[in-house]
Design a protein around this motif. Structure first.
Motif, short mmCIF file in Angstrom:
data_model
loop_
_atom_site.label_atom_id
_atom_site.label_comp_id
_atom_site.label_asym_id
_atom_site.label_seq_id
_atom_site.Cartn_x
_atom_site.Cartn_y
_atom_site.Cartn_z
N TYR A 40 40.22 -86.47 -35.19
CA TYR A 40 41.10 -85.46 -35.79
C TYR A 40 41.37 -84.40 -34.74
N SER A 41 42.56 -84.42 -34.15
CA SER A 41 42.90 -83.40 -33.16
C SER A 41 43.25 -82.08 -33.82
N SER A 42 43.53 -82.10 -35.12
CA SER A 42 43.77 -80.89 -35.91
C SER A 42 43.52 -81.27 -37.37
N PRO A 43 43.50 -80.30 -38.27
CA PRO A 43 43.26 -80.65 -39.68
C PRO A 43 44.28 -81.62 -40.25
N TYR A 44 45.49 -81.65 -39.68
CA TYR A 44 46.56 -82.48 -40.23
C TYR A 44 47.04 -83.55 -39.24
N SER A 45 46.19 -83.95 -38.32
CA SER A 45 46.57 -84.98 -37.35
C SER A 45 45.35 -85.80 -36.98
N CYS A 46 45.46 -87.12 -37.14
CA CYS A 46 44.32 -87.97 -36.80
C CYS A 46 44.80 -89.26 -36.13
N ASP A 47 43.92 -89.83 -35.34
CA ASP A 47 44.17 -91.10 -34.65
C ASP A 47 43.07 -92.08 -34.99
N LEU A 48 43.45 -93.30 -35.31
CA LEU A 48 42.50 -94.40 -35.42
C LEU A 48 42.65 -95.23 -34.15
N GLN A 49 41.59 -95.32 -33.38
CA GLN A 49 41.62 -96.07 -32.13
C GLN A 49 40.89 -97.39 -32.33
N LEU A 50 41.60 -98.48 -32.01
CA LEU A 50 41.06 -99.82 -32.21
C LEU A 50 41.09 -100.58 -30.90
N ALA A 51 40.26 -101.62 -30.81
CA ALA A 51 40.19 -102.38 -29.57
C ALA A 51 39.97 -103.86 -29.85
N ASN A 52 40.61 -104.68 -29.02
CA ASN A 52 40.29 -106.09 -28.91
C ASN A 52 39.65 -106.24 -27.54
#
Length: 358
Positions: A229-241
């Motif tokens: 969560y870079s801010s309360p209203y912004s998030c990233d899901l990081q996935l990997a193969n």
């Protein structure tokens, strides 16, 4: 160019390959970063939930600002955690004052070292000087860290706008005025009381509230390695193969804007307007060698009026790349991203925004 309509037979990020071809690696070490304050279960996660539950415009004591003139306008910032109060006289010969509160601004030890420390009611506050700001002589900027929350502070920005057609002049009392107002709002803001009324649109909503549903839609060929969560209203899901050394990032964010019209398309970046569930939407897709992406920005609620620029936007994007890019990877080309999948993910986030509370 990414084909928005057809389903390619080649494997793309989000396509779930047949069971016999899935690459399982349960013995590999997890890629979770250690002591990451922005992680989905990190120290800021609970704090961000409290920030979303509060309404910055509830915390502005307008009565404390009557001496500067009558209210002109109350504006929420694009990050939703801001509330800007404009006060003064409509007479063009009078100044207008802007008091802007932001419930979350990133603040670390480095920021503290570069700011001027002051005391207010026994609490340490930090005054920042913007030497490159042409309005620095008529503005003042304070940050107040939250107790027990490393990486977050609330901020007050005060700005005096000169009368129309008049030259900018120094306002010697700017920081005294800011500090006086800060003393009136500080204790209440630090407690982050919940909003008074019902949250509407994107207000108070978690952009990754439907995380499990999003991951299920992406499929099992990519494993979740981080939630940030870079801010309360912004998030990233990081996935990997990891077997293919490929990464995938799902970015989900909520913001207030004027109506978005989209930029000019180029050979690598294509923009177009469309509708999704009857809502005005901007689609953008990029096709670079080392990174490919597709993104939807959906206007959930139209702006109140042209002055406020407070249309509610939900933005969901998917981008692909290499997990670890080395100099020897000059021939690497990122796998294509399915815009059909991004549309499906966008609908999941929209459904979460409409149904869930933070």
């Amino acid at each position: 160019m990414i084909d928005l309509g057809s389903q390619r037979r080649a494997e793309r990020p989000g396509d779930d390959p047949p069971a016999q071809s899935r690459e399982e690696s349960p013995s590999e070490e997890p890629l979770q970063p250690k002591n990451d304050p922005l992680a989905g279960d990190g120290p800021l996660f609970t704090h961000f939930k409290r920030v979303r539950a509060a309404d910055p415009c509830d915390l502005v004591p307008h009565s404390k600002l009557k001496k500067y003139g009558p209210e002109q306008l109350v504006v929420r910032g694009s990050g939703i955690t801001e509330c800007q109060y404009l006060t003064g006289y409509s007479d063009a010969s009078k100044s207008v004052y802007s008091f802007k509160i932001d419930l979350h601004t990133h603040f670390e030890q480095k920021d503290a070292e570069e700011a001027e420390q002051e005391k207010l009611d026994g609490r340490t506050i930090y005054r920042e000087e913007y030497s490159t700001d042409s309005a620095s002589q008529r503005s003042c900027h304070y940050k107040v860290p939250y107790e027990g929350v490393e990486g977050s502070a609330f901020a007050l920005d005060l700005l005096k706008t000169p009368p129309r057609g008049k030259e900018s002049q120094e306002w010697p009392q700017r920081c005294a005025a800011a500090k006086q107002y800060l003393g009136a709002v500080m204790d209440r803001i630090l407690k982050l009381p919940p909003r008074k009324g019902r949250a509407v649109g994107i207000m108070g909503k978690d952009p990754c509230a439907r995380k499990d549903d999003l991951l299920a839609a992406i499929g099992r060929s990519y494993k979740l390695i981080d939630v940030r969560y870079s801010s309360p209203y912004s998030c990233d899901l990081q996935l990997a193969n990891k077997a293919k050394n490929q990464e995938l990032t799902l970015a989900s964010g909520l913001a207030l804007h004027e109506r978005q019209t989209g930029g000019k398309s180029t050979e690598q970046v294509k923009n177009r307007r469309l509708t999704m569930n009857g809502l005005y939407t901007l689609n953008s897709r990029s096709d670079y060698k080392v990174s490919k992406s597709c993104q939807n920005s959906v206007e959930l609620r139209r702006a109140t009026n042209s002055r406020k620029n407070d249309a509610h936007y939900v933005t969901v994007g998917l981008s692909s790349g290499k997990l670890e890019l080395e100099d020897a990877d000059a021939s690497f080309e990122a796998p294509p991203v399915s815009c059909a999948l991004v549309t499906r993910l966008t609908r999941i986030v929209l459904d979460g925004v409409r149904r869930t509370q933070s």
